[in-house]
Design a protein around this motif. Structure first.
Motif, short mmCIF file in Angstrom:
data_model
loop_
_atom_site.label_atom_id
_atom_site.label_comp_id
_atom_site.label_asym_id
_atom_site.label_seq_id
_atom_site.Cartn_x
_atom_site.Cartn_y
_atom_site.Cartn_z
N ASN A 92 0.85 -1.19 0.00
CA ASN A 92 0.00 0.00 0.00
C ASN A 92 0.88 1.24 0.00
OD1 ASN A 92 -2.81 -0.93 0.12
ND2 ASN A 92 -2.22 -1.84 2.08
N LEU A 121 -6.31 2.87 1.79
CA LEU A 121 -5.34 1.84 2.18
C LEU A 121 -6.04 0.68 2.89
CD1 LEU A 121 -1.87 2.35 3.78
CD2 LEU A 121 -3.58 1.04 5.03
N THR A 125 -6.50 -3.28 1.61
CA THR A 125 -6.10 -4.35 2.51
C THR A 125 -7.26 -5.30 2.78
OG1 THR A 125 -4.51 -2.84 3.55
CG2 THR A 125 -5.06 -4.85 4.75
N ASN A 142 2.66 -1.63 4.41
CA ASN A 142 2.05 -0.31 4.38
C ASN A 142 3.12 0.77 4.43
OD1 ASN A 142 -0.55 -1.37 4.32
ND2 ASN A 142 -0.71 -1.43 6.55
N VAL A 165 -2.24 5.27 9.88
CA VAL A 165 -1.71 4.11 9.15
C VAL A 165 -0.88 3.23 10.08
CG1 VAL A 165 -0.15 3.35 7.31
CG2 VAL A 165 -1.76 5.21 6.89
N THR A 169 -1.68 -0.55 11.08
CA THR A 169 -0.69 -1.59 10.77
C THR A 169 -0.33 -2.40 12.00
OG1 THR A 169 0.21 -0.16 9.03
CG2 THR A 169 1.58 -2.00 9.75
N ALA A 185 5.32 -2.16 8.48
CA ALA A 185 5.18 -0.71 8.27
C ALA A 185 6.51 -0.16 7.78
CB ALA A 185 4.80 -0.02 9.57
#
Length: 265
Positions: A92, A121, A125, A142, A165, A169, A185
């Motif tokens: 992503n 995102l 996912t 991500n 994010v 994650t 991440a």
């Protein structure tokens, strides 16, 4: 001998028309993966597709998609899964930022950043994870940001989106740790890409942090190397990573010492 460790891997990359997305696609193809490239610009995707075919004799799949369009995400991922059967890796990468003081930011820009950087995102996912769980195999990567750990003036909203994010994650990693699916991440600092054409159109921030910028090829190499590993986070460069860790431990002290640097935008 060339490294072909990703042979037959289906690697979906959003934001793949330029910058680190394009570099990751090239590197994945060089290691034998079939890259599936997603971005808004079909012309740029087709050019990346042509280069991959020419250099690596791999026919990359391309899909034009606005990551803020949730219905379109469902359509595109449904088509990918129907054609290829599964997704081994989802990177992503799509995202953007607008650097502005919060009081000057428009609600439209705020919503757009969260629609792409966070909700889009998550939607991508959500389309990939159930199939990975079913196969007990897969990797979600991500692309977040050091800004998600260390917010600074004029990146307030962008930092908030990347903080979201990181929270997503970390939670997802724990949810999937017994399902055979890895979650990583990636937290880069400023990268020398077209990102700043939107984030910093006047160029002041870009000029002030030029010496700290990292090359997209370097970020891409770290991400592709992490595929199939249990790497929790990738933080680049080490100087900014160290700064973010110190900030988490001693926020008041770091703000007092480095406050001027934080305001370079």
């Amino acid at each position: 001998m060339s490294n072909r460790r990703l042979t037959n891997h289906i690697v979906v990359i959003t934001g793949a028309s330029g910058g680190i997305g394009r570099e990751m696609a090239m590197l994945a193809a060089s290691q034998g993966a079939l890259p599936i490239l997603i971005a808004r610009s079909l012309d740029k995707l087709k050019e990346a597709q042509r280069v991959i075919k020419e250099h690596y004799q791999i026919e990359a799949d391309v899909h034009s998609l606005d990551i803020s369009d949730l219905d379109a995400i469902q359509d595109v991922f449904t088509a990918i899964l129907k054609k290829h059967g599964h997704i081994d890796v989802l990177i992503n990468n799509a995202g953007f930022g607008i650097f502005d003081y919060f009081t000057d930011a428009t609600l439209k820009d705020i919503k757009s950043m969260f629609d792409v950087n966070v909700v889009g995102l998550m939607a991508c996912t959500r389309m990939a994870v159930p199939h990975m769980i079913e196969r007990r195999s897969g990797h979600i990567i991500n692309i977040a940001s050091i800004a998600g750990k260390l917010a600074t003036p004029k990146s307030t909203v962008y930092s908030a989106s990347k903080h979201a994010v990181l929270g997503f994650t970390n939670g997802l990693r724990m949810e999937l740790e017994d399902q055979g699916v890895q979650v990583t991440a990636v937290n880069p600092g400023p990268i020398r890409t077209n990102f700043f054409h939107i984030a910093d159109p006047e160029g002041g921030y870009t000029a002030s942090v030029n010496r700290f910028m990292i090359e997209p090829e370097h970020v891409a190499s770290k991400v592709i190397a992490a595929i199939g590993t249990k790497k929790r986070e990738i933080n680049l460069p080490w100087t900014m990573s160290t700064g973010s860790r110190l900030y988490q431990l001693f926020p008041r002290l770091v703000e007092a010492i480095a406050g001027g640097l934080f305001k370079m935008k």
